[in-house]
Scaffold this motif. Structure first.
Motif, mmCIF file in Angstrom:
data_model
loop_
_atom_site.group_PDB
_atom_site.id
_atom_site.type_symbol
_atom_site.label_atom_id
_atom_site.label_comp_id
_atom_site.label_asym_id
_atom_site.label_seq_id
_atom_site.Cartn_x
_atom_site.Cartn_y
_atom_site.Cartn_z
ATOM 1 N N PHE A 48 0.463 11.002 -2.270
ATOM 2 C CA PHE A 48 -0.585 11.492 -2.093
ATOM 3 C C PHE A 48 -1.876 10.630 -2.022
ATOM 4 C CE2 PHE A 48 0.317 11.849 -6.655
ATOM 5 C CZ PHE A 48 -0.973 11.415 -7.228
ATOM 6 N N ARG A 49 -2.978 11.150 -1.743
ATOM 7 C CA ARG A 49 -4.368 10.180 -1.948
ATOM 8 C C ARG A 49 -5.081 11.112 -2.831
ATOM 9 N NH1 ARG A 49 -5.542 6.714 2.575
ATOM 10 N NH2 ARG A 49 -7.621 6.740 2.184
ATOM 11 N N GLY A 68 -13.151 6.372 -10.453
ATOM 12 C CA GLY A 68 -13.709 6.773 -9.340
ATOM 13 C C GLY A 68 -13.205 6.083 -7.948
ATOM 14 N N ALA A 69 -12.335 5.093 -8.267
ATOM 15 C CA ALA A 69 -11.918 4.181 -6.913
ATOM 16 C C ALA A 69 -11.034 5.349 -6.274
ATOM 17 C CB ALA A 69 -11.192 2.932 -7.391
ATOM 18 N N PRO A 70 -10.953 5.049 -4.790
ATOM 19 C CA PRO A 70 -9.868 6.064 -4.235
ATOM 20 C C PRO A 70 -8.690 5.049 -4.045
ATOM 21 C CG PRO A 70 -11.475 4.636 -2.620
ATOM 22 C CD PRO A 70 -11.963 4.319 -4.194
ATOM 23 N N VAL A 71 -7.280 5.886 -4.310
ATOM 24 C CA VAL A 71 -6.044 5.579 -4.377
ATOM 25 C C VAL A 71 -5.077 6.081 -3.444
ATOM 26 C CG1 VAL A 71 -6.210 4.575 -6.737
ATOM 27 C CG2 VAL A 71 -5.551 6.728 -6.250
ATOM 28 N N GLU A 72 -4.113 5.391 -2.820
ATOM 29 C CA GLU A 72 -2.807 5.891 -2.415
ATOM 30 C C GLU A 72 -1.674 5.618 -3.429
ATOM 31 O OE1 GLU A 72 -2.270 4.256 1.304
ATOM 32 O OE2 GLU A 72 -3.572 5.212 2.473
ATOM 33 N N VAL A 73 -0.947 7.068 -3.727
ATOM 34 C CA VAL A 73 0.034 6.985 -4.613
ATOM 35 C C VAL A 73 1.341 7.607 -4.221
ATOM 36 C CG1 VAL A 73 0.701 7.964 -7.020
ATOM 37 C CG2 VAL A 73 -1.841 7.546 -6.337
ATOM 38 N N SER A 74 2.432 6.717 -4.524
ATOM 39 C CA SER A 74 3.779 6.916 -4.132
ATOM 40 C C SER A 74 4.426 7.199 -5.590
ATOM 41 C CB SER A 74 4.444 6.030 -3.345
ATOM 42 O OG SER A 74 5.704 6.295 -3.415
ATOM 43 N N ALA A 75 5.085 8.244 -6.117
ATOM 44 C CA ALA A 75 5.831 8.590 -7.381
ATOM 45 C C ALA A 75 6.913 9.433 -7.235
ATOM 46 C CB ALA A 75 4.510 9.198 -8.200
ATOM 47 N N LYS A 76 7.450 9.365 -8.319
ATOM 48 C CA LYS A 76 8.771 10.291 -8.500
ATOM 49 C C LYS A 76 8.748 11.063 -9.760
ATOM 50 C CE LYS A 76 12.742 8.532 -7.652
ATOM 51 N NZ LYS A 76 13.538 7.501 -7.634
ATOM 52 N N VAL A 95 8.464 14.024 -15.836
ATOM 53 C CA VAL A 95 7.481 12.772 -15.888
ATOM 54 C C VAL A 95 7.097 12.243 -14.651
ATOM 55 C CG1 VAL A 95 6.530 10.591 -16.832
ATOM 56 C CG2 VAL A 95 7.878 12.144 -18.325
ATOM 57 N N LEU A 96 5.900 12.232 -13.988
ATOM 58 C CA LEU A 96 5.644 11.803 -12.648
ATOM 59 C C LEU A 96 5.237 10.273 -12.906
ATOM 60 C CD1 LEU A 96 5.103 12.603 -9.743
ATOM 61 C CD2 LEU A 96 2.662 12.660 -10.366
ATOM 62 N N GLU A 97 6.505 9.423 -12.514
ATOM 63 C CA GLU A 97 6.352 8.095 -12.509
ATOM 64 C C GLU A 97 6.155 7.211 -11.345
ATOM 65 O OE1 GLU A 97 9.614 4.542 -13.733
ATOM 66 O OE2 GLU A 97 10.090 6.599 -14.452
ATOM 67 N N ALA A 98 5.028 6.580 -11.264
ATOM 68 C CA ALA A 98 4.461 5.842 -10.348
ATOM 69 C C ALA A 98 5.257 4.728 -9.563
ATOM 70 C CB ALA A 98 3.071 5.267 -10.406
ATOM 71 N N LEU A 99 5.925 4.843 -8.258
ATOM 72 C CA LEU A 99 6.589 3.659 -7.772
ATOM 73 C C LEU A 99 5.651 2.767 -7.158
ATOM 74 C CD1 LEU A 99 9.064 5.923 -5.651
ATOM 75 C CD2 LEU A 99 9.380 4.983 -7.893
ATOM 76 N N ARG A 100 4.659 3.077 -6.616
ATOM 77 C CA ARG A 100 3.426 2.416 -5.868
ATOM 78 C C ARG A 100 2.060 2.862 -6.052
ATOM 79 N NH1 ARG A 100 3.673 -1.714 -1.784
ATOM 80 N NH2 ARG A 100 1.895 -2.301 -0.841
ATOM 81 N N ILE A 101 0.919 2.166 -6.305
ATOM 82 C CA ILE A 101 -0.529 2.606 -6.259
ATOM 83 C C ILE A 101 -1.172 1.656 -5.527
ATOM 84 C CG2 ILE A 101 -2.406 3.466 -7.744
ATOM 85 C CD1 ILE A 101 -0.733 4.212 -9.725
ATOM 86 N N THR A 102 -1.820 2.060 -4.600
ATOM 87 C CA THR A 102 -2.609 1.147 -3.817
ATOM 88 C C THR A 102 -4.099 1.451 -3.936
ATOM 89 O OG1 THR A 102 -1.042 0.846 -1.857
ATOM 90 C CG2 THR A 102 -3.302 0.203 -1.453
#
Length: 871
Positions: A787-788, A845-853, A858-865
């Protein structure tokens, strides 16, 4: 008796003789003291006296229709940036300068943007300044009906406080913002009759041109305070002191109730600023305010390579002709040499005076030298160390031994670093030009020389005064010399691609007799090309000849347009371009191998902005001599990879890094020559076609240094090599996974991966298209959620704790009102999370793209840009 008389007569004769000698001596002394150039004495300068006595030119009345830009009275603060929304209700408006003030706690101003475009970069401290766009770029324009924003970036976190912003949108056209005002003030349409600087005082006359009375009860004054501080501010008569002192800009003045000035219709008042040293000449901005309206004055001047300019034309007084010079720079400008042409009826040139001091070297024997039937030309040798002081007006006067005629003069002042001032006068009733080009093809080339044939078909001599020429510096290099029929006319070095030169040699002024043909020879630094060229020759008595290399070109000088590239030829370079200036105005532009394209080597794309210098070739078609490309940059980006291809022609060329074209321009910083198979680390901007315009490229040799790479892709293939090693093919890249690899999320070494699974890899390049994985993030198991959103809360430690991130698709997240809202997602960031901070750093306030499982709830982040905030 007779002897005594003789003795008395002799004594009387001696006395008379001595008296005569003394009288003659006194007369000679007085003549010497009154002669211009007499060492040790100040000299009267009538040019300076005339300038100080003249009435300054009134300042034009503001035009309301052109000033439709309004600023919404809200400053949006986000970390180190402040944004102010704009709306343009009028015609297109070009930002020529910005005057602003900000809280000192913000530190330095480092960047300014209009919408998504950077219009200024630098470093300005002090809490106030006036900034100008880069002269090499197209000036930022707010289109009619457009809504956009000005964003200011500071070196530290932006504080809540007072922000003042003044947009200079053209002569007498401004848009003003003050965060302490409750709403936008309407313009009073009050005019400023004149602005004048004399020594330590600056004066401004304000006139009420409305039909209603206008009260002035407060004002905000910007000035270049680094040059001088204000001692006192007075309004009206000299006794009406309204403020003092002011050491830093801006000075905010609130008039006491008993000193508020009310101007009736047509009435005027003078505002005086008295400084503690020489008053600055330019870069004032003054907002006069009342509760109902405001008026703005500014004389901001963009900095240039040559800060010296002429104020007004050549003036004549008695035996003197001269001009007023202004040095707008912050340093003195050395005056190296003066060349001038003047009417022969003036007689001899006997002195040159700067302000009230003679500056010529009378002993040089080079003063003046050259005569012609219509005029005289002097190359003046100056005394050493003659300078135009910084931030000062100076009067340069030429003194003759007879009364000076009103026409015709040309003056060239050579200062340092290619800084020149050219001035000339024109006849009120010019004679028809009797000079024509010679033959159907008057241009010929040979080596590094260009020849132009001309013919005098008139009945009188034609005396060349000045030559203007435009040429391609990309091929010809610098202009080094000009001669006429073999007689040297000008020598020097001009590398701008456009130059106006006058006579500066010890040879006679070139004259072309009636019915005579002559050939002009221009000598360049490099071999010359046949086209394109534009000439304008100025002869005596205002006879002119214009010529361009296409027969149907009638414009003596090119035109300049700016707009969007709407169409390109197949090779994107040579051929016909279409430049769209507006919805109704499109230029068809022919680009040839002689066209100078900047930045050199940059491949233009449809949608890029372009500023072009054009020569008309008939209809709506034009020949381009120069085009500067301003690429349409989508976003900042970076990548690492192997170099697949290197192309250097045309230079600087481009490289292909793992299938991505990377453009290299003259502005790209690159550490070494790229080599196929070597590794390139690229930082730059993504363009519309997916290519990258590189700001910086770091090239390394794989064998000499392993290079860290981070990428993501899908599993295409897999092969077990041994119990301790396997080889994965991930989106075409060979990845070695071994016992040293840390594998995250649900798969063990030796276990078969599911083809098509999304993975992320961090590792070292060990050869072309081969990476040794240090870490591998594998996706099977729980479904991967992507999600963004926007970061709404961060822990003290970024790793090992939860971030609160708003899922924008689900709504908004306000952690203070409802931290458990559906859109507020708590995401665990661990040491295994791939944090991509190549574009920006994590902050609220910064925009991000998130990949998580979802791992056991528990929503664990695989990648955050972390993305750039494009707003």
């Amino acid at each position: 008796m007779t002897s005594d008389l003789r003795s008395r007569a002799t004594r009387l004769t001696l006395v008379i003789t001595f008296l005569l000698i003394a009288l003659v001596g006194l007369t000679l002394a007085l003549v010497s003291l009154s002669t211009p150039g007499y060492a040790g004495e100040k000299i009267s300068n009538p040019i300076l006296e005339a300038f100080l006595e003249q009435t300054p030119t009134p300042i034009p009345t503001p035009v309301g229709a052109a000033c439709g830009v309004r600023m919404i009275q809200i400053a949006n603060i986000a970390t180190d940036t402040v944004s102010i929304d704009l709306a343009n209700d009028g015609a297109d408006a070009t930002i020529q300068a910005i005057t602003l003030a900000w809280p000192a706690a913000n530190g330095e101003l480092v960047n300014a943007r209009l919408g998504g475009r950077t219009i200024w970069n630098g470093s300005e401290a002090g809490g106030s300044t006036t900034i100008f766009s880069d002269l090499a770029q197209m000036l930022p324009t707010i289109k009619a009906g457009e809504e956009t924003a000005v964003t200011l970036e500071f070196s530290t976190v932006a504080a809540t406080g007072r922000y003042v912003l003044l947009l200079h949108l053209g002569k007498s056209c401004y848009s003003f913002f003050d965060s302490q005002q409750s709403g936008p003030n309407q313009s009073c349409f009050t005019t400023f009759d004149r602005f004048f600087v004399d020594k330590q005082e600056a004066g401004l006359v304000v006139r009420n041109t409305t039909e209603e009375p206008v009260s002035l009860d407060r004002m905000l004054i910007f000035w270049p305070y680094e040059q001088s501080a204000i001692n006192s501010i007075r309004l009206g008569d000299g006794e009406n002191l309204i403020a003092a002192p002011a050491e830093r800009s801006p000075a905010e003045v609130e008039l006491p109730a008993d000193r508020v000035v009310t101007l009736q219709s047509g009435e005027s008042v003078k505002l005086n600023l008295v400084f503690d040293s020489t008053a600055p000449l330019v870069n004032y901005a003054i907002a006069l305010q009342s509760d109902e309206c405001q008026s703005v004055f500014s004389n901001a001047v963009s900095p240039s390579v040559c800060p010296v300019r002429q104020d007004g034309g050549v003036q004549v007084a008695s035996r003197t002709a001269g001009l007023i010079l202004e040095n707008l720079g912050e340093t003195s400008q050395p005056l190296d040499e003066i060349w001038m042409t003047f009417p022969a009826g003036n007689g001899a040139l006997v002195d040159v005076i700067l302000d009230d001091v003679s500056i010529i070297d009378q002993a040089s024997g080079r003063f003046p030298k050259i005569n012609s039937p219509a005029s005289m030309t002097a190359g003046v040798d100056l005394l050493p160390d003659i300078t135009l002081p910084a931030n000062t007006r100076s009067a340069l006067a030429f003194v003759f031994d007879q009364d000076a005629a009103s026409q015709h003069y040309t003056v060239e002042l050579d200062l340092s670093d290619e800084c020149r001032v050219l001035s000339s006068t024109r006849r009120e009733e010019p004679d028809p030009c009797q000079m024509v080009t010679d033959g159907d093809e008057p241009i010929r080339v040979g080596g590094n020389k260009l020849f132009l044939g001309v013919r005098n078909i008139g009945s009188r001599q034609a005396e060349l005064r000045a030559l203007q020429v435009d040429w391609s510096t990309h091929f010809n290099g610098a202009l080094l010399g000009v001669s006429v029929a073999g007689v040297p006319f000008w020598e020097g070095e001009r590398g701008e691609g456009t130059a106006t030169v006058g006579h500066n040699t010890d040879d006679v002024v070139p004259v072309i007799e009636p019915e005579q043909t002559a050939e002009l020879q221009l000598t360049f630094e490099d071999p010359v090309v046949p086209a394109p060229y534009v000439f304008r020759l100025d002869f005596a008595e205002d006879c002119q000849l214009s010529y361009a290399t296409q027969g149907d070109l009638t414009m003596p000088t090119p035109i300049e347009v700016g707009g969007t590239i709407d169409d390109l030829p197949a090779n994107a370079f040579d051929g016909w371009w279409r430049i769209k200036v507006s919805e109704t105005e499109v230029f068809s532009v022919q680009v040839t191998p002689q066209t100078v394209l900047q930045p050199q080597g940059l491949r233009p794309l449809v949608g890029d902005l372009a500023r072009a210098r054009l020569l008309p070739v008939g209809g709506n078609d034009y020949l381009a001599t120069h085009i500067r490309i301003f690429p349409n940059l989508a976003k900042k980006t970076s990548m690492n990879g192997f170099i697949d291809r290197v192309v250097t022609d045309p230079g600087p060329g481009y490289i292909v890094v793992q299938g991505v074209r990377v453009e290299i321009t003259e502005d790209t910083v690159i550490n070494r020559e790229p080599v196929v198979g070597w590794i390139a680390e690229v930082r730059g901007w993504e363009r519309a076609d997916g290519s990258i315009l590189a700001d910086r490229i770091t090239v390394t040799e794989p064998q000499s240094e392993r290079r860290r790479v981070d990428f993501e892709g899908t599993v295409d293939d897999w092969q077990q090599v041994s119990d301790e090693e396997s080889v994965w093919m991930i989106s075409g890249i060979r990845v070695v996974v071994n016992v040293s690899t840390t594998i995250h999320h649900g798969i063990a070494l030796g276990e078969t991966p599911v083809l098509g699974t999304q993975v992320q890899v961090a590792g070292n390049m060990i050869s072309a298209s081969t990476v040794e994985a240090l870490e591998l993030w594998y996706g099977p198991g729980a479904a991967v959620e992507e999600f963004r959103g926007v970061i709404r809360a961060l822990p003290e430690s970024l790793i090992g704790d939860y971030w609160t991130i708003e899922d924008s698709a689900l709504g908004t997240c306000n952690v203070e009102e409802n931290a458990d809202a559906t859109a507020c997602k708590r995401v665990l960031v661990t040491s295994s999370t791939f944090l991509d901070m190549s574009q920006a750093a994590p902050e609220v306030g910064a925009p991000v793209e998130v990949s998580a499982k979802d791992e056991n709830g528990v929503l664990e982040a695989l990648r955050i840009t972390i993305l750039l905030d494009e707003e």
